[in-house]
Design a protein around this motif. Sequence first.
Motif, PDB file in Angstrom:
ATOM      1  N   THR A  91       0.852  -1.179   0.000  1.00  0.00           N
ATOM      2  CA  THR A  91       0.000   0.000   0.000  1.00  0.00           C
ATOM      3  C   THR A  91       0.897   1.240   0.000  1.00  0.00           C
ATOM      4  O   THR A  91       2.075   1.167   0.364  1.00  0.00           O
ATOM      5  CB  THR A  91      -0.904   0.037   1.235  1.00  0.00           C
ATOM      6  N   ARG A 105      -4.966   3.078  12.540  1.00  0.00           N
ATOM      7  CA  ARG A 105      -3.918   2.235  11.956  1.00  0.00           C
ATOM      8  C   ARG A 105      -4.129   2.105  10.461  1.00  0.00           C
ATOM      9  O   ARG A 105      -5.209   2.366   9.937  1.00  0.00           O
ATOM     10  CB  ARG A 105      -3.927   0.840  12.596  1.00  0.00           C
ATOM     11  N   SER A 106      -3.056   1.687   9.793  1.00  0.00           N
ATOM     12  CA  SER A 106      -3.127   1.350   8.380  1.00  0.00           C
ATOM     13  C   SER A 106      -3.609  -0.089   8.249  1.00  0.00           C
ATOM     14  O   SER A 106      -3.343  -0.921   9.118  1.00  0.00           O
ATOM     15  CB  SER A 106      -1.754   1.509   7.741  1.00  0.00           C
ATOM     16  N   SER A 117      -4.016   4.991   0.601  1.00  0.00           N
ATOM     17  CA  SER A 117      -3.831   4.161   1.791  1.00  0.00           C
ATOM     18  C   SER A 117      -5.190   3.797   2.392  1.00  0.00           C
ATOM     19  O   SER A 117      -6.090   4.628   2.454  1.00  0.00           O
ATOM     20  CB  SER A 117      -2.999   4.900   2.843  1.00  0.00           C
ATOM     21  N   HIS A 153       1.001   3.609   2.095  1.00  0.00           N
ATOM     22  CA  HIS A 153       1.514   3.802   3.463  1.00  0.00           C
ATOM     23  C   HIS A 153       2.646   2.825   3.756  1.00  0.00           C
ATOM     24  O   HIS A 153       3.683   3.210   4.323  1.00  0.00           O
ATOM     25  CB  HIS A 153       0.384   3.598   4.471  1.00  0.00           C
ATOM     26  N   GLU A 154       2.474   1.562   3.361  1.00  0.00           N
ATOM     27  CA  GLU A 154       3.529   0.566   3.588  1.00  0.00           C
ATOM     28  C   GLU A 154       4.791   0.928   2.807  1.00  0.00           C
ATOM     29  O   GLU A 154       5.905   0.790   3.320  1.00  0.00           O
ATOM     30  CB  GLU A 154       3.038  -0.820   3.172  1.00  0.00           C
ATOM     31  N   VAL A 167      -7.212   2.694   5.771  1.00  0.00           N
ATOM     32  CA  VAL A 167      -6.996   2.875   7.203  1.00  0.00           C
ATOM     33  C   VAL A 167      -8.239   2.484   7.992  1.00  0.00           C
ATOM     34  O   VAL A 167      -9.336   2.342   7.439  1.00  0.00           O
ATOM     35  CB  VAL A 167      -6.646   4.353   7.530  1.00  0.00           C
ATOM     36  N   GLN A 204      -4.125  -3.467   5.494  1.00  0.00           N
ATOM     37  CA  GLN A 204      -3.898  -4.069   4.191  1.00  0.00           C
ATOM     38  C   GLN A 204      -5.248  -4.344   3.524  1.00  0.00           C
ATOM     39  O   GLN A 204      -6.153  -4.889   4.163  1.00  0.00           O
ATOM     40  CB  GLN A 204      -3.117  -5.373   4.330  1.00  0.00           C
ATOM     41  N   SER A 240       6.492   3.818   4.506  1.00  0.00           N
ATOM     42  CA  SER A 240       7.037   3.363   5.793  1.00  0.00           C
ATOM     43  C   SER A 240       8.309   2.556   5.595  1.00  0.00           C
ATOM     44  O   SER A 240       9.284   2.711   6.343  1.00  0.00           O
ATOM     45  CB  SER A 240       5.993   2.524   6.540  1.00  0.00           C
ATOM     46  N   TYR A 288       0.010   9.010   5.627  1.00  0.00           N
ATOM     47  CA  TYR A 288      -0.837   8.044   4.904  1.00  0.00           C
ATOM     48  C   TYR A 288      -1.067   8.602   3.500  1.00  0.00           C
ATOM     49  O   TYR A 288      -1.990   9.384   3.272  1.00  0.00           O
ATOM     50  CB  TYR A 288      -2.166   7.844   5.627  1.00  0.00           C
TER      51      TYR A 288
END
Length: 434
Positions: free
Chosen positions: A304, A391-392, A339, A306-307, A341, A394, A310, A335
């Motif tokens: 994603t 939180r994010s 993303s 965000h991933e 969430v 998947q 990160s 984000y």
Amino acid sequence: SVVMVDSKSLRIGMFVELDVGWLAHPFPTGSFKISSSKQIDTIRSLGLNQVRVNTARSDPDPAEAAPVVDPQADALAQERAHERAQAAQREALQRKERAEQLSLQQRTLVVCERRFGEAVRQYRKTLELIPSQPKAAAEHCHAMVSGFVGEMLMEGESAIRLLTEAAGDKSSMHPVNVTVVSLLLGKAMGLQQSELVDLGMAAFLHDVGKAQLPDRVRWLEENFSTAEYKLYQEHVAQSVQVGRAMELPKGALMAIAQHHELADGSGFPLRAKGESMVVGARILALVNRYDNLCNPTRPAAAMTPHESLSLIFAQLKTRFDSTALSAFIRMMGVYPPGSVVQLTDDRYAMVTQVNSSRPLKPRVLVHDPKVPRDEALLLDLERQSDLGIRRSVQPAKLPPAAASYLAPRPRVTYYFDAVDASETHTDVAIAEPA
């Protein structure tokens, strides 16, 4: 039925039956309906304490029929009616505003997707034109990139939009993605117009050399043999060679030559370190990696947004220019667009716009079963003091209903748009799917 009524309680409309002889009263008959107060006075003068009344033949008691008016209750009822009228008026206004916003979302998406499609077609046309008319191909690319830069500088604040899946394949979407985000990042870092044009040309053409490679090595895979990896690396030199044939400016050629170099010297082909890399290459190397993490050759390996951000920040930070990385995080937010969430109230959402001054409070598209998906609008978390991101998530771990509603994209495809003039911060936005 007949009842005995106190003579003091007699009223007009009662049907009385007098219990006296007809000579003892002045009325034509002893049974009649009282029609005047004078008749009541006459009956009372007869000395009768109680009078027989036939209720079945009497008129209804107006005191019982008329409601008792409570001034306070009446005022409260009027106030509530006024509140209901105001609420209905507000709802009608909200429906109108909602329809206007939905229309605006759809119109801007159509424009962005059309422009992205034009850029994809330009890239394909460039590949066809390069072998026979490299200079003409360069002129077409320069006109397009200059147009992008001019629009970004003219519009002031710019947004980045997430488009639908109908834009094309990775080989043509990747250079357009990288061009759009690189230019936005270059603008955020204060590059001048000529530097932005060089950066845009490099971003758009950084992979043109792959056309000279076998299909199997055009995109990096973890299972490459040493020979395949070496062959893959040759696309940089091939792209530079094509750029020279196109007579690209030096700034663009240097950025193409260094777009796989890394700040810690672990890149290729020359293992150049950060201080020896031109600014355009520092930007291009970062954006290129980000896009490849979001959009790998195998969709199952996709991260994603965000991933991806990160991972770059937590594990690959030393490989990229610190100034470019800091500006990139400010621009994309914690984000980034696309993303998925979970909010602090447990609802699921997709990030749609990012306030660069408050990256933890973006705008989101919220899964709400009560609102049809094609009527969904964006919720600004900056204006929701009691709501934030927990939180994010998947996309594969979303509940089925939320996954169907939010429809996370397996491929992250970006384009830019102007931010509303009323905004005081830089927005990063995604559009609704068609």
